[in-house]
Design an enzyme around this catalytic site. Structure first.
Site, PDB file in Angstrom:
ATOM      1  N   PRO A   2       0.827  -1.216   0.000  1.00 24.79           N
ATOM      2  CA  PRO A   2       0.000   0.000   0.000  1.00 24.79           C
ATOM      3  C   PRO A   2       0.862   1.267   0.000  1.00 24.79           C
ATOM      4  O   PRO A   2       1.829   1.359   0.749  1.00 24.79           O
ATOM      5  CB  PRO A   2      -0.792  -0.107   1.306  1.00 24.79           C
ATOM      6  CG  PRO A   2      -0.637  -1.520   1.760  1.00 24.79           C
ATOM      7  CD  PRO A   2       0.652  -2.023   1.200  1.00 24.79           C
ATOM      8  N   GLU A   3       0.501   2.207  -0.892  1.00 27.82           N
ATOM      9  CA  GLU A   3       1.186   3.501  -0.953  1.00 27.82           C
ATOM     10  C   GLU A   3       0.203   4.581  -0.517  1.00 27.82           C
ATOM     11  O   GLU A   3      -0.872   4.273  -0.010  1.00 27.82           O
ATOM     12  CB  GLU A   3       1.711   3.728  -2.378  1.00 27.82           C
ATOM     13  CG  GLU A   3       2.635   2.582  -2.830  1.00 27.82           C
ATOM     14  CD  GLU A   3       3.170   2.746  -4.249  1.00 27.82           C
ATOM     15  OE1 GLU A   3       3.228   3.876  -4.749  1.00 27.82           O
ATOM     16  OE2 GLU A   3       3.535   1.721  -4.856  1.00 27.82           O
ATOM     17  N   HIS A  94      -5.180 -14.529   9.552  1.00 30.18           N
ATOM     18  CA  HIS A  94      -4.059 -13.615   9.370  1.00 30.18           C
ATOM     19  C   HIS A  94      -4.145 -12.396  10.273  1.00 30.18           C
ATOM     20  O   HIS A  94      -3.360 -11.463  10.128  1.00 30.18           O
ATOM     21  CB  HIS A  94      -3.948 -13.180   7.914  1.00 30.18           C
ATOM     22  CG  HIS A  94      -3.578 -14.294   6.985  1.00 30.18           C
ATOM     23  ND1 HIS A  94      -2.488 -15.103   7.201  1.00 30.18           N
ATOM     24  CD2 HIS A  94      -4.155 -14.741   5.844  1.00 30.18           C
ATOM     25  CE1 HIS A  94      -2.405 -16.003   6.231  1.00 30.18           C
ATOM     26  NE2 HIS A  94      -3.408 -15.803   5.393  1.00 30.18           N
ATOM     27  N   ARG A 113       2.089 -11.275   5.770  1.00 27.88           N
ATOM     28  CA  ARG A 113       3.545 -11.438   5.806  1.00 27.88           C
ATOM     29  C   ARG A 113       4.204 -10.850   7.048  1.00 27.88           C
ATOM     30  O   ARG A 113       5.423 -10.942   7.209  1.00 27.88           O
ATOM     31  CB  ARG A 113       4.157 -10.873   4.522  1.00 27.88           C
ATOM     32  CG  ARG A 113       3.688 -11.709   3.321  1.00 27.88           C
ATOM     33  CD  ARG A 113       4.381 -11.350   2.059  1.00 27.88           C
ATOM     34  NE  ARG A 113       5.824 -11.544   2.138  1.00 27.88           N
ATOM     35  CZ  ARG A 113       6.672 -11.197   1.174  1.00 27.88           C
ATOM     36  NH1 ARG A 113       6.210 -10.635   0.084  1.00 27.88           N
ATOM     37  NH2 ARG A 113       7.958 -11.400   1.305  1.00 27.88           N
ATOM     38  N   ARG A 157      20.462  16.874  -5.639  1.00 27.32           N
ATOM     39  CA  ARG A 157      20.602  15.423  -5.676  1.00 27.32           C
ATOM     40  C   ARG A 157      21.095  14.917  -7.026  1.00 27.32           C
ATOM     41  O   ARG A 157      20.632  15.346  -8.065  1.00 27.32           O
ATOM     42  CB  ARG A 157      19.252  14.757  -5.372  1.00 27.32           C
ATOM     43  CG  ARG A 157      18.589  15.264  -4.112  1.00 27.32           C
ATOM     44  CD  ARG A 157      19.377  14.884  -2.868  1.00 27.32           C
ATOM     45  NE  ARG A 157      19.354  13.463  -2.623  1.00 27.32           N
ATOM     46  CZ  ARG A 157      18.510  12.878  -1.757  1.00 27.32           C
ATOM     47  NH1 ARG A 157      17.632  13.584  -1.100  1.00 27.32           N
ATOM     48  NH2 ARG A 157      18.562  11.581  -1.560  1.00 27.32           N
TER      49      ARG A 157
END
Ligand SMILES: [Zn+2]
Length: 283
Positions: A2-3, A94, A113, A157
């Site tokens: 998820p972002e 889960h 996970r 950068r």
């Protein structure tokens, strides 16, 4: 994983249903999910009795603000999901932490996970919760994130654009999906060095980052594997991707097949015609 759009979707949907709820008890089923305080029994004891004031987001974490000023952070990481289950719903194999709400519902942290982390901290302005997000960069959808601000951050950068967009200290909330989407929209190759962008290119990138995230948000987030909203429903944004996981399919702008390369160990999708390689790069 998820972002920003996925985590924001979770936060908004919880915000519509969680404020006012009292957390009666918390069952920690996987101890390492709790980042702070330790041990997990202390977390359970401290969160019990907490009343939810509001739910928000910072970077890729759901942030639950309690009435007494304390803050619970939930980093979903790879496979974490927050599910609101009705009283008496079947147990979830889960589930790593289950919060019993006083009204009978359960807020479940499901995480196949087990990379997700939950912390409970003193309120804003005090040291600990600030520490959690201290190294995160600006929020790309905040009004303060202007093209000029992006330009000043890029100027210093020499990193490749793809690498930089994934760096949470450079910009918060962007991950592999929306980095690829933003670079395609901006017509910038993932291997371009940040300090080589023209002013016009920076403005394109700024618009592209925000447009990609907003479109993801409008689709309720992108579900590739485990991401679901608090009702257990997948988001629709994956169907609208321009390049992400479209290797070999035609570019929506020019028809050339989308290519896939690996940048910093991450799969990277781009159009070789719309996103020309920087000089000296064959990719
Ligand atoms: Zn193209």
């Amino acid at each position: 994983m998820p972002e920003l759009p996925e985590v924001e979707t979770v936060a908004r949907r919880l915000q519509s249903r969680l404020p006012g709820a009292t957390i009666a008890d918390a069952h920690v089923l996987w101890g390492r999910t709790i980042a702070y305080p330790q041990p997990p029994e202390r977390f359970s004891a401290e969160i019990s009795g907490g009343v939810v004031n509001r739910v928000g987001r910072r970077a890729k974490s759901v942030v639950v603000y309690l009435d007494d000023g304390r803050v619970m952070t939930v980093a979903l990481r790879m496979t974490g999901a927050l599910i609101l289950a009705a009283s008496g719903a079947a147990p979830d194999p889960h589930a790593r932490v289950v919060f019993d709400l006083a009204d009978g519902r359960e807020l479940r942290f499901r995480d196949a996970r087990k990379f997700g982390r939950i912390g409970l901290y003193p309120g804003r302005g005090r040291r600990r919760v600030a520490d959690v997000f201290a190294r995160h960069g600006p929020e790309p959808l905040a009004p303060s994130f202007t093209a000029a601000r992006l330009a000043s951050r890029l100027r210093r950068r020499s990193a490749r654009l793809k690498t930089l967009l994934l760096d949470q200290s450079f910009i918060a909330g962007v991950g592999n999906i929306y980095a690829d989407e933003a670079l395609w929209r901006a017509r910038l190759h993932p291997l371009r060095r940040a300090d080589t962008l023209t002013e016009a290119e920076v403005r394109r990138l700024h618009r592209a980052i925000r447009a990609s995230l907003r479109e993801g948000l409008a689709g309720g987030g992108a579900s590739y594997r485990d991401y679901v909203d608090p009702d257990g429903e997948p988001g629709l944004a994956a169907e609208r991707m321009r390049v992400y996981r479209r290797t070999g399919e035609p570019c929506f702008r020019c028809g050339r097949p989308i290519e896939r390369i690996v940048v910093g160990a991450r799969a990277t999708h781009f159009c070789p015609r719309c996103q020309p390689a920087p000089e000296g790069e064959t990719a």
